[in-house]
Scaffold this motif. Structure first.
Motif, PDB file in Angstrom:
ATOM      1  N   GLU A   1       0.843  -1.212   0.000  1.00  0.00           N
ATOM      2  CA  GLU A   1       0.000   0.000   0.000  1.00  0.00           C
ATOM      3  C   GLU A   1       0.870   1.251   0.000  1.00  0.00           C
ATOM      4  N   TYR A   2       1.948   1.231   0.797  1.00  0.00           N
ATOM      5  CA  TYR A   2       2.843   2.389   0.861  1.00  0.00           C
ATOM      6  C   TYR A   2       3.558   2.606  -0.479  1.00  0.00           C
ATOM      7  N   GLN A   3       3.925   1.501  -1.137  1.00  0.00           N
ATOM      8  CA  GLN A   3       4.569   1.616  -2.463  1.00  0.00           C
ATOM      9  C   GLN A   3       3.631   2.259  -3.481  1.00  0.00           C
ATOM     10  N   SER A   4       2.328   1.919  -3.377  1.00  0.00           N
ATOM     11  CA  SER A   4       1.327   2.517  -4.289  1.00  0.00           C
ATOM     12  C   SER A   4       1.221   4.017  -4.051  1.00  0.00           C
ATOM     13  N   ILE A   5       1.196   4.409  -2.779  1.00  0.00           N
ATOM     14  CA  ILE A   5       1.122   5.836  -2.444  1.00  0.00           C
ATOM     15  C   ILE A   5       2.378   6.548  -2.931  1.00  0.00           C
ATOM     16  N   LEU A   6       3.533   5.888  -2.727  1.00  0.00           N
ATOM     17  CA  LEU A   6       4.801   6.472  -3.177  1.00  0.00           C
ATOM     18  C   LEU A   6       4.798   6.665  -4.697  1.00  0.00           C
ATOM     19  N   THR A   7       4.271   5.683  -5.444  1.00  0.00           N
ATOM     20  CA  THR A   7       4.226   5.778  -6.907  1.00  0.00           C
ATOM     21  C   THR A   7       3.317   6.928  -7.350  1.00  0.00           C
ATOM     22  N   LYS A   8       2.138   7.071  -6.696  1.00  0.00           N
ATOM     23  CA  LYS A   8       1.224   8.160  -7.034  1.00  0.00           C
ATOM     24  C   LYS A   8       1.871   9.517  -6.773  1.00  0.00           C
ATOM     25  N   SER A   9       2.614   9.633  -5.678  1.00  0.00           N
ATOM     26  CA  SER A   9       3.281  10.904  -5.358  1.00  0.00           C
ATOM     27  C   SER A   9       4.316  11.254  -6.413  1.00  0.00           C
ATOM     28  N   ILE A  10       5.061  10.234  -6.858  1.00  0.00           N
ATOM     29  CA  ILE A  10       6.074  10.470  -7.906  1.00  0.00           C
ATOM     30  C   ILE A  10       5.396  10.891  -9.203  1.00  0.00           C
ATOM     31  N   ASP A  11       4.282  10.187  -9.576  1.00  0.00           N
ATOM     32  CA  ASP A  11       3.561  10.545 -10.814  1.00  0.00           C
ATOM     33  C   ASP A  11       3.031  11.969 -10.740  1.00  0.00           C
ATOM     34  N   ARG A  12       2.463  12.324  -9.589  1.00  0.00           N
ATOM     35  CA  ARG A  12       1.916  13.676  -9.427  1.00  0.00           C
ATOM     36  C   ARG A  12       2.997  14.725  -9.551  1.00  0.00           C
ATOM     37  N   LEU A  13       4.176  14.459  -8.966  1.00  0.00           N
ATOM     38  CA  LEU A  13       5.297  15.396  -9.056  1.00  0.00           C
ATOM     39  C   LEU A  13       5.774  15.531 -10.497  1.00  0.00           C
ATOM     40  N   LEU A  14       5.794  14.421 -11.226  1.00  0.00           N
ATOM     41  CA  LEU A  14       6.218  14.457 -12.632  1.00  0.00           C
ATOM     42  C   LEU A  14       5.245  15.290 -13.480  1.00  0.00           C
ATOM     43  N   VAL A  15       3.935  15.120 -13.208  1.00  0.00           N
ATOM     44  CA  VAL A  15       2.932  15.895 -13.942  1.00  0.00           C
ATOM     45  C   VAL A  15       3.129  17.384 -13.693  1.00  0.00           C
ATOM     46  N   ILE A  16       3.354  17.742 -12.431  1.00  0.00           N
ATOM     47  CA  ILE A  16       3.569  19.161 -12.100  1.00  0.00           C
ATOM     48  C   ILE A  16       4.791  19.700 -12.820  1.00  0.00           C
ATOM     49  N   MET A  17       5.870  18.958 -12.806  1.00  0.00           N
ATOM     50  CA  MET A  17       7.103  19.410 -13.450  1.00  0.00           C
ATOM     51  C   MET A  17       6.912  19.516 -14.972  1.00  0.00           C
ATOM     52  N   ASP A  18       6.188  18.522 -15.552  1.00  0.00           N
ATOM     53  CA  ASP A  18       5.922  18.575 -17.001  1.00  0.00           C
ATOM     54  C   ASP A  18       5.102  19.817 -17.357  1.00  0.00           C
ATOM     55  N   ASP A  19       4.087  20.138 -16.532  1.00  0.00           N
ATOM     56  CA  ASP A  19       3.263  21.318 -16.793  1.00  0.00           C
ATOM     57  C   ASP A  19       4.087  22.597 -16.733  1.00  0.00           C
ATOM     58  N   ILE A  20       4.941  22.696 -15.750  1.00  0.00           N
ATOM     59  CA  ILE A  20       5.787  23.889 -15.612  1.00  0.00           C
ATOM     60  C   ILE A  20       6.712  24.034 -16.822  1.00  0.00           C
ATOM     61  N   ILE A  21       7.295  22.914 -17.231  1.00  0.00           N
ATOM     62  CA  ILE A  21       8.192  22.958 -18.399  1.00  0.00           C
ATOM     63  C   ILE A  21       7.420  23.342 -19.667  1.00  0.00           C
ATOM     64  N   ASP A  22       6.218  22.755 -19.839  1.00  0.00           N
ATOM     65  CA  ASP A  22       5.415  23.042 -21.044  1.00  0.00           C
ATOM     66  C   ASP A  22       4.999  24.512 -21.102  1.00  0.00           C
ATOM     67  N   ILE A  23       4.510  25.058 -19.986  1.00  0.00           N
ATOM     68  CA  ILE A  23       4.044  26.448 -20.016  1.00  0.00           C
ATOM     69  C   ILE A  23       5.200  27.408 -20.246  1.00  0.00           C
ATOM     70  N   SER A  24       6.372  27.087 -19.720  1.00  0.00           N
ATOM     71  CA  SER A  24       7.540  27.947 -19.955  1.00  0.00           C
ATOM     72  C   SER A  24       7.959  27.890 -21.424  1.00  0.00           C
ATOM     73  N   LYS A  25       7.858  26.694 -22.040  1.00  0.00           N
ATOM     74  CA  LYS A  25       8.190  26.574 -23.462  1.00  0.00           C
ATOM     75  C   LYS A  25       7.172  27.318 -24.334  1.00  0.00           C
ATOM     76  N   ILE A  26       5.896  27.215 -23.958  1.00  0.00           N
ATOM     77  CA  ILE A  26       4.868  27.924 -24.730  1.00  0.00           C
ATOM     78  C   ILE A  26       5.096  29.424 -24.674  1.00  0.00           C
ATOM     79  N   HIS A  27       5.361  29.956 -23.487  1.00  0.00           N
ATOM     80  CA  HIS A  27       5.572  31.404 -23.336  1.00  0.00           C
ATOM     81  C   HIS A  27       6.832  31.866 -24.046  1.00  0.00           C
TER      82      HIS A  27
END
Length: 595
Positions: A410-436
């Motif tokens: 269960e803890y590994q699943s939570i850890l994986t979701k946290s990593i995925d969420r962090l990756l999504v946030i970082m991808d969004d930041i990179i994309d918006i900076s590239k668009i601008h």
């Protein structure tokens, strides 16, 4: 008025004598320019008016000349017609009928100076053989006395006035010529007006009038159009029939006056056209000339009636207007200058106020943007810190080996979701900076829409299951794309990112209800419609919902970049995206991408 005076005083007080000098110079230049423009405009209008008036007068004078000539032409035609009807009368009385009809016509028309009838040989009676041909002429020395003449001393077959009516069987009007009558020592300019005598389609002879032109000349010479103008008359070959300078009469219009306008004048004389031109001639003055063609009866030749207007007559009213314009315009322009300065001063103040307001709005926007960035930084620090805390915390727990195996999974699943969420946030930041910064790359490939829609459908079902809303949300797909339109050229990855972002929002804000993906196409584009029955967005948020760092509510999770990134990608794909929404009823987002 007091306002104007007060404004002028302020302007002078502010700018000093230099302003006064500038104003006066500007006023002078403005008045001069306006006067010049008005002068040219009025001059052109006055010329048009003068030409129209002259054409109307020339037409009247042309009709006068036409009526004068055709009056005698009607006499010859009538007499010829009457004589032709004597064919059935016996030879013994035919000659006397000819003479009687001839004499009666002559006596009834005192304007006729010479009336004559000339017939073919042996066409009247037996006496023709002795006298060669029937000939009878009457001419008058004055209004009461006239002579008769029964013998002709030359062969008419050698003369145009006889052979042309004979051969063509039509009326004939000669060119003007000088003739000296026996009772006078003066030569008179006249024309011959001839009508053929036709009986049973056979030419018998002619009836003719030698029309003196001196009376017509006097009447035209006494006409003074526009007070200082004059009228002249030209025959078909360019001879001057009437002109103020009598020395010119009877001579060529071209050679005598040195016009260098032969082509223009011939257009009227030979072609029957109206013409207008300028020339320097009579009395060394410049004239504006209007020529109108004049045609007599069924003749195919034209004469021309002309009106000459001194060119200064055209400009005379304009000069008067010009003086008035200079005086009035100077005053008006001077006042207008100061009025303009007053208005300019008022406008300047208004512009200052507008600029001040714009600066305030810009400042407010800058502050709002700064606040948004501050909120974004605070939010992003929170959004990043949350998965980081989860990653760090559960990593330490997992490393410690102090948990049971079931709990570890269960803890590994939570850890994986946290990593995925962090990756999504970082991808969004990179994309918006590239668009601008304009550095986001688009890679166009040919894709199959059916496969694309199937992948979106499968991913969405999986996302709904992971969100725990499987039993609360009904997801459906309507694919209205025909098979022949299933292929399009676009960036598969970026288009999928846009659709996913919109569907993710729909899942996030729909606790219970429906989410529908409708795909249809036109000739030039594919349209994706994502509809949900979620919370909806208020009307004041819709215009700014696609801006960066915007969220529908401060209580919502996320960093507010999803729709902004989607809009940027859609624009790079040369498409369009917009939203319709109502609070508590749902939202519909339209995405159109060209083929």
């Amino acid at each position: 008025m007091f306002l104007i005076i007060d404004s002028i005083s302020k302007i002078f007080h502010k700018y000093g004598l230099f302003a006064v000098a500038v104003f006066m110079l500007f006023s002078f230049v403005a008045v001069t320019l306006i006067a010049a423009v008005l002068f040219n405009k009025i001059k052109g209008q006055q010329k048009i008016i003068s030409i129209k008036q002259a054409i109307e007068l020339a037409s009247n004078y042309g009709n006068f000349v036409k009526n004068s000539i055709e009056k005698d032409l009607v006499i010859t035609q009538t007499l010829a017609n009457n004589v032709s009807n004597y064919n059935d009368i016996s030879y013994k009385v035919r000659r006397e009928c000819f003479r009687a009809t001839h004499k009666i016509t002559f006596l009834k028309n005192p304007q006729i100076y010479n009336l004559y009838t000339v017939c073919e040989r042996n066409s009247i009676d037996k006496e023709d053989a002795a006298n060669e041909r029937f000939y009878y002429s009457t001419f008058r020395t004055n209004s009461k006395k006239f002579y008769e003449k029964n013998e002709i001393y030359y062969n008419p077959e050698d003369e145009d006035w006889y052979t042309i009516p004979k051969n063509k069987q039509e009326d004939y009007i000669s060119e003007p010529y000088y003739w000296k009558y026996p009772y006078s020592s003066d030569r008179v300019l006249e024309i011959s007006i001839i009508s053929p005598i036709i009986s049973n389609d056979k030419f018998i002879g002619v009836v003719g009038i030698d029309k003196r032109l001196d009376t017509l000349q006097s009447e035209l010479a006494n006409i003074k159009p526009f007070d200082e103008g004059f009228v002249f008359l030209l025959s078909n070959n360019g001879m001057v029939v009437s002109y103020p300078d009598k020395r010119v009469v009877g001579k060529s219009f071209f050679s005598t006056l040195s016009l260098n306008k032969e082509e223009i004048v011939n257009n009227s004389l030979k072609g029957g056209y109206s013409e207008t031109f300028r020339y320097e001639g009579y009395n060394d003055r410049e004239y504006l000339v209007i020529l109108l063609p004049v045609k007599f009866g069924n003749s195919k030749k034209y004469w021309s009636i002309g009106i000459s207007i001194p060119y200064e007559f055209v400009l005379k009213p304009v000069v008067q207007y010009f003086i008035g314009i200079i005086i009035t315009g100077s005053v008006v322009i001077f006042l207008l200058i100061f009025l303009i300065m007053v208005i300019w001063n008022h406008t300047l103040n208004k512009r200052v106020e507008e600029k001040t307001s714009e600066l305030k709005m810009a400042l407010n926007k800058a502050e709002e943007a700064n606040n948004l960035k501050t909120a974004f930084l605070n939010n992003i620090s929170h959004e990043i810190r949350t998965p980081l805390n989860g990653i760090m915390g559960f990593s330490e727990i997992l490393i410690s080996n102090s948990v049971e195996m079931s709990t570890m999974v269960e803890y590994q699943s939570i850890l994986t979701k946290s990593i995925d969420r962090l990756l999504v946030i970082m991808d969004d930041i990179i994309d918006i900076s590239k668009i601008h910064s304009g550095q986001l790359q688009i890679y166009m490939t040919q894709i199959n829409l059916f496969a694309f829609i199937s992948e979106v459908e499968a991913d969405t079902i999986l996302k709904i299951e992971k969100s725990g809303k499987k039993d609360c949300i009904i997801f459906s797909v309507k694919n209205l794309i025909p098979e022949v339109k299933a292929s399009m050229r676009t960036d598969y990855k970026r288009l999928k990112q846009v659709i996913d972002n919109v569907i993710d929002n729909a899942i996030k804000f729909t606790d219970k209800g429906e989410i529908e993906l409708l795909v249809q196409c036109s000739e030039k584009e594919v349209v994706f419609e994502i509809f949900d029955t979620g919370k909806g967005v208020s009307e004041d948020i819709i215009p700014i919902i696609f801006d960066s760092f915007r969220k529908s509510s401060d209580f919502n999770t996320g960093i507010g970049l999803g729709l902004s990134i989607s809009k940027g990608i859609v624009q790079l794909l040369k498409g369009d995206i917009y939203m319709k929404s109502e609070i508590n009823k749902g939202t519909k987002i339209f995405i159109s991408i060209p083929y």
